[in-house]
Design a protein around this motif. Structure first.
Motif, PDB file in Angstrom:
ATOM      1  N   SER A 257       0.828  -1.213   0.000  1.00  0.00           N
ATOM      2  CA  SER A 257       0.000   0.000   0.000  1.00  0.00           C
ATOM      3  C   SER A 257       0.856   1.254   0.000  1.00  0.00           C
ATOM      4  CB  SER A 257      -0.934  -0.005   1.218  1.00  0.00           C
ATOM      5  OG  SER A 257      -1.846  -1.064   1.161  1.00  0.00           O
ATOM      6  N   ALA A 258       1.935   1.229   0.791  1.00  0.00           N
ATOM      7  CA  ALA A 258       2.813   2.393   0.867  1.00  0.00           C
ATOM      8  C   ALA A 258       3.500   2.658  -0.466  1.00  0.00           C
ATOM      9  CB  ALA A 258       3.855   2.182   1.959  1.00  0.00           C
ATOM     10  N   LEU A 259       3.944   1.610  -1.126  1.00  0.00           N
ATOM     11  CA  LEU A 259       4.625   1.787  -2.408  1.00  0.00           C
ATOM     12  C   LEU A 259       3.656   2.289  -3.483  1.00  0.00           C
ATOM     13  CD1 LEU A 259       7.013  -1.317  -2.503  1.00  0.00           C
ATOM     14  CD2 LEU A 259       7.351   0.946  -1.499  1.00  0.00           C
ATOM     15  N   LYS A 260       2.427   1.791  -3.454  1.00  0.00           N
ATOM     16  CA  LYS A 260       1.413   2.288  -4.389  1.00  0.00           C
ATOM     17  C   LYS A 260       1.107   3.760  -4.118  1.00  0.00           C
ATOM     18  CE  LYS A 260      -0.979  -2.085  -5.334  1.00  0.00           C
ATOM     19  NZ  LYS A 260      -2.249  -2.852  -5.176  1.00  0.00           N
ATOM     20  N   ASP A 261       1.115   4.118  -2.842  1.00  0.00           N
ATOM     21  CA  ASP A 261       0.871   5.506  -2.446  1.00  0.00           C
ATOM     22  C   ASP A 261       1.932   6.421  -3.058  1.00  0.00           C
ATOM     23  OD1 ASP A 261      -0.043   7.772  -1.206  1.00  0.00           O
ATOM     24  OD2 ASP A 261       0.207   7.028   0.842  1.00  0.00           O
TER      25      ASP A 261
ATOM     26  N   VAL B 238      23.269  22.435  -2.417  1.00  0.00           N
ATOM     27  CA  VAL B 238      21.959  21.829  -2.187  1.00  0.00           C
ATOM     28  C   VAL B 238      22.054  21.007  -0.904  1.00  0.00           C
ATOM     29  CG1 VAL B 238      20.237  20.162  -2.989  1.00  0.00           C
ATOM     30  CG2 VAL B 238      21.304  21.740  -4.615  1.00  0.00           C
ATOM     31  N   ILE B 239      21.139  21.255   0.020  1.00  0.00           N
ATOM     32  CA  ILE B 239      21.089  20.508   1.283  1.00  0.00           C
ATOM     33  C   ILE B 239      19.874  19.592   1.256  1.00  0.00           C
ATOM     34  CG2 ILE B 239      20.927  20.652   3.794  1.00  0.00           C
ATOM     35  CD1 ILE B 239      22.094  23.485   3.601  1.00  0.00           C
ATOM     36  N   LEU B 240      20.109  18.304   1.330  1.00  0.00           N
ATOM     37  CA  LEU B 240      19.038  17.315   1.360  1.00  0.00           C
ATOM     38  C   LEU B 240      18.946  16.734   2.765  1.00  0.00           C
ATOM     39  CD1 LEU B 240      19.984  15.342  -1.894  1.00  0.00           C
ATOM     40  CD2 LEU B 240      18.245  17.123  -1.701  1.00  0.00           C
ATOM     41  N   VAL B 241      17.757  16.728   3.328  1.00  0.00           N
ATOM     42  CA  VAL B 241      17.534  16.165   4.654  1.00  0.00           C
ATOM     43  C   VAL B 241      16.589  14.974   4.528  1.00  0.00           C
ATOM     44  CG1 VAL B 241      16.667  16.571   6.990  1.00  0.00           C
ATOM     45  CG2 VAL B 241      17.894  18.395   5.772  1.00  0.00           C
ATOM     46  N   LEU B 242      17.033  13.808   4.998  1.00  0.00           N
ATOM     47  CA  LEU B 242      16.203  12.606   4.983  1.00  0.00           C
ATOM     48  C   LEU B 242      15.577  12.409   6.351  1.00  0.00           C
ATOM     49  CD1 LEU B 242      18.578  10.074   3.150  1.00  0.00           C
ATOM     50  CD2 LEU B 242      16.856  11.573   2.127  1.00  0.00           C
ATOM     51  N   SER B 243      14.272  12.213   6.390  1.00  0.00           N
ATOM     52  CA  SER B 243      13.596  11.977   7.665  1.00  0.00           C
ATOM     53  C   SER B 243      12.383  11.088   7.425  1.00  0.00           C
ATOM     54  CB  SER B 243      13.157  13.305   8.292  1.00  0.00           C
ATOM     55  OG  SER B 243      12.480  13.077   9.513  1.00  0.00           O
ATOM     56  N   SER B 244      12.324   9.980   8.147  1.00  0.00           N
ATOM     57  CA  SER B 244      11.217   9.046   7.939  1.00  0.00           C
ATOM     58  C   SER B 244       9.869   9.696   8.209  1.00  0.00           C
ATOM     59  CB  SER B 244      11.389   7.818   8.833  1.00  0.00           C
ATOM     60  OG  SER B 244      12.579   7.141   8.520  1.00  0.00           O
TER      61      SER B 244
ATOM     62  N   GLN C 254       8.670  10.732   4.594  1.00  0.00           N
ATOM     63  CA  GLN C 254       7.376  10.091   4.507  1.00  0.00           C
ATOM     64  C   GLN C 254       6.366  11.066   5.097  1.00  0.00           C
ATOM     65  OE1 GLN C 254       9.622   5.819   4.985  1.00  0.00           O
ATOM     66  NE2 GLN C 254       8.105   6.302   6.499  1.00  0.00           N
ATOM     67  N   HIS C 255       5.152  10.757   5.081  1.00  0.00           N
ATOM     68  CA  HIS C 255       4.088  11.688   5.433  1.00  0.00           C
ATOM     69  C   HIS C 255       4.366  12.459   6.727  1.00  0.00           C
ATOM     70  CE1 HIS C 255       0.066  13.279   5.940  1.00  0.00           C
ATOM     71  NE2 HIS C 255       0.000  12.750   7.142  1.00  0.00           N
ATOM     72  N   THR C 256       4.319  13.778   6.661  1.00  0.00           N
ATOM     73  CA  THR C 256       4.414  14.601   7.858  1.00  0.00           C
ATOM     74  C   THR C 256       3.575  15.860   7.665  1.00  0.00           C
ATOM     75  OG1 THR C 256       5.852  15.853   9.345  1.00  0.00           O
ATOM     76  CG2 THR C 256       6.522  15.764   7.053  1.00  0.00           C
ATOM     77  N   GLN C 257       2.928  16.287   8.741  1.00  0.00           N
ATOM     78  CA  GLN C 257       2.129  17.508   8.694  1.00  0.00           C
ATOM     79  C   GLN C 257       2.725  18.589   9.601  1.00  0.00           C
ATOM     80  OE1 GLN C 257      -1.711  15.796   9.797  1.00  0.00           O
ATOM     81  NE2 GLN C 257      -2.360  15.823   7.660  1.00  0.00           N
ATOM     82  N   ASN C 258       3.989  18.418   9.944  1.00  0.00           N
ATOM     83  CA  ASN C 258       4.666  19.380  10.798  1.00  0.00           C
ATOM     84  C   ASN C 258       4.754  20.735  10.108  1.00  0.00           C
ATOM     85  OD1 ASN C 258       6.831  20.839  12.208  1.00  0.00           O
ATOM     86  ND2 ASN C 258       7.098  18.922  13.310  1.00  0.00           N
TER      87      ASN C 258
ATOM     88  N   THR D 239      -0.164   9.273   3.838  1.00  0.00           N
ATOM     89  CA  THR D 239      -0.489   8.895   5.210  1.00  0.00           C
ATOM     90  C   THR D 239       0.716   8.201   5.833  1.00  0.00           C
ATOM     91  OG1 THR D 239      -2.122   7.766   6.614  1.00  0.00           O
ATOM     92  CG2 THR D 239      -1.411   6.616   4.615  1.00  0.00           C
ATOM     93  N   ASN D 240       0.696   8.028   7.134  1.00  0.00           N
ATOM     94  CA  ASN D 240       1.795   7.356   7.813  1.00  0.00           C
ATOM     95  C   ASN D 240       1.638   5.842   7.758  1.00  0.00           C
ATOM     96  OD1 ASN D 240       3.404   9.500   8.658  1.00  0.00           O
ATOM     97  ND2 ASN D 240       2.141   9.882  10.455  1.00  0.00           N
ATOM     98  N   TYR D 241       2.748   5.176   7.509  1.00  0.00           N
ATOM     99  CA  TYR D 241       2.807   3.713   7.566  1.00  0.00           C
ATOM    100  C   TYR D 241       3.848   3.376   8.633  1.00  0.00           C
ATOM    101  CZ  TYR D 241       0.426   4.128   3.063  1.00  0.00           C
ATOM    102  OH  TYR D 241      -0.466   4.438   2.049  1.00  0.00           O
ATOM    103  N   VAL D 242       3.446   3.511   9.884  1.00  0.00           N
ATOM    104  CA  VAL D 242       4.392   3.496  10.988  1.00  0.00           C
ATOM    105  C   VAL D 242       5.099   2.150  11.127  1.00  0.00           C
ATOM    106  CG1 VAL D 242       4.661   3.772  13.468  1.00  0.00           C
ATOM    107  CG2 VAL D 242       3.097   5.261  12.215  1.00  0.00           C
ATOM    108  N   GLN D 243       4.356   1.060  10.997  1.00  0.00           N
ATOM    109  CA  GLN D 243       4.924  -0.248  11.316  1.00  0.00           C
ATOM    110  C   GLN D 243       6.025  -0.682  10.355  1.00  0.00           C
ATOM    111  OE1 GLN D 243       2.982  -4.015  13.282  1.00  0.00           O
ATOM    112  NE2 GLN D 243       2.349  -3.955  11.157  1.00  0.00           N
ATOM    113  N   ILE D 244       5.971  -0.229   9.113  1.00  0.00           N
ATOM    114  CA  ILE D 244       6.938  -0.706   8.120  1.00  0.00           C
ATOM    115  C   ILE D 244       8.208   0.130   8.078  1.00  0.00           C
ATOM    116  CG2 ILE D 244       5.138  -1.727   6.701  1.00  0.00           C
ATOM    117  CD1 ILE D 244       5.424   0.642   4.786  1.00  0.00           C
TER     118      ILE D 244
END
Length: 266
Positions: A111-115, A185-191, A218-222, A237-242
């Motif tokens: 589901s996450a990959l399809k998203d 260019v500054i790239l920041v990775l954050s789950s 991944q999904h964030t509304q911060n 949306t968040n896929y917390v478990q994976i």
């Protein structure tokens, strides 16, 4: 926050007979016992002085031994399934019906990959990769699990003759950001975007530099995402478990797409 990754990073990069390595091993193998010991008692068991224990605490960001002991106590009391991003019900299902759990787990990954496929803006990605190709310097920032992902991306980009800088601690990150200019260019990775609240000073520093800043998450509304010039929200949306599956999937595409575009330029 308990800097467990920093402790393991030290342990993984230093011989086991180093003083700090011995202390780390003792701490993790005697977490319950430590709750009732003084700094002098632990120092004696590690065959070091209390002063060495104090320096150890400070080296890993603890203001005092009491702070370290409190963090270890909290860490010891965390349920194993919480650390694995699992609910108690899922953990019970894994214990009793592993085949059903794994099927559901795989379905969430799918589901996450399809998203991602539904959200991805291919033109935006190509334009960002063009910025990266033209930039004089690329700074890639990751923390804990995303730091390893950043290292892998660094190696992948090097195959396309693009140097990526991956400063591995906050001190080096801040120094690299201070040196960033219009050609950076500054790239920041954050789950899940937790970096936005756990490293506020760093994010503010990035926002005040003339470099082009990008948050890949991944999904964030911060609301602090507005401090970046560009935000790639990979899922709706968040896929917390994976965990990092969506981010890893995207970053793998990202470096491969760069390589394909780079070959066209030759």
């Amino acid at each position: 926050m308990f800097p467990i990754y920093e402790l393991f990073n030290y342990l993984n990069r230093h011989p086991s007979d180093k003083t700090y390595s011995k202390i780390i091993v003792y701490l993790f193998t005697h977490q319950k016992e430590i709750q009732h010991l003084t700094i002098s008692q632990i120092a004696k068991r590690c065959f070091v002085s209390p002063a060495t224990m104090t320096r150890f605490c400070q080296a890993f960001g603890f203001s005092s031994f009491s702070h370290l002991r409190e963090a270890l106590t909290i860490n010891e009391r965390i349920k194993s399934y919480n650390a694995l991003r699992m609910r108690a019900s899922d953990f019970q299902q894994l214990q009793e019906q592993p085949e059903i759990f794994l099927t559901n787990y795989a379905a969430e990954i799918t589901s996450a990959l399809k998203d991602i496929l539904e959200k991805i803006d291919y033109l935006e990605i190509d334009q960002l990769l063009e910025k990266i190709q033209q930039a004089e310097k690329i700074i890639l920032i990751g923390y804990t699990t995303t730091l390893e992902l950043a290292r892998n991306m660094q190696i992948a980009f090097s195959a396309s003759n693009k140097l990526i800088h991956v400063p591995e601690n906050e001190e080096l990150q801040k120094k690299a950001i201070q040196q960033a200019n219009e050609q950076t260019v500054i790239l920041v990775l954050s789950s899940y975007g937790t970096i936005l609240t756990s490293h506020v000073d760093l994010i503010n520093q990035i926002s005040h530099r003339p470099a082009h800043s990008v948050l890949i998450t991944q999904h964030t509304q911060n609301l602090m995402t507005n401090l970046f010039d560009q935000v790639l929200n990979l899922t709706s949306t968040n896929y917390v478990q994976i965990g990092n599956y969506p981010l890893e999937f995207f970053c793998d595409y990202f470096v491969r797409r760069y390589a394909s575009l780079n070959e066209k330029r030759k």
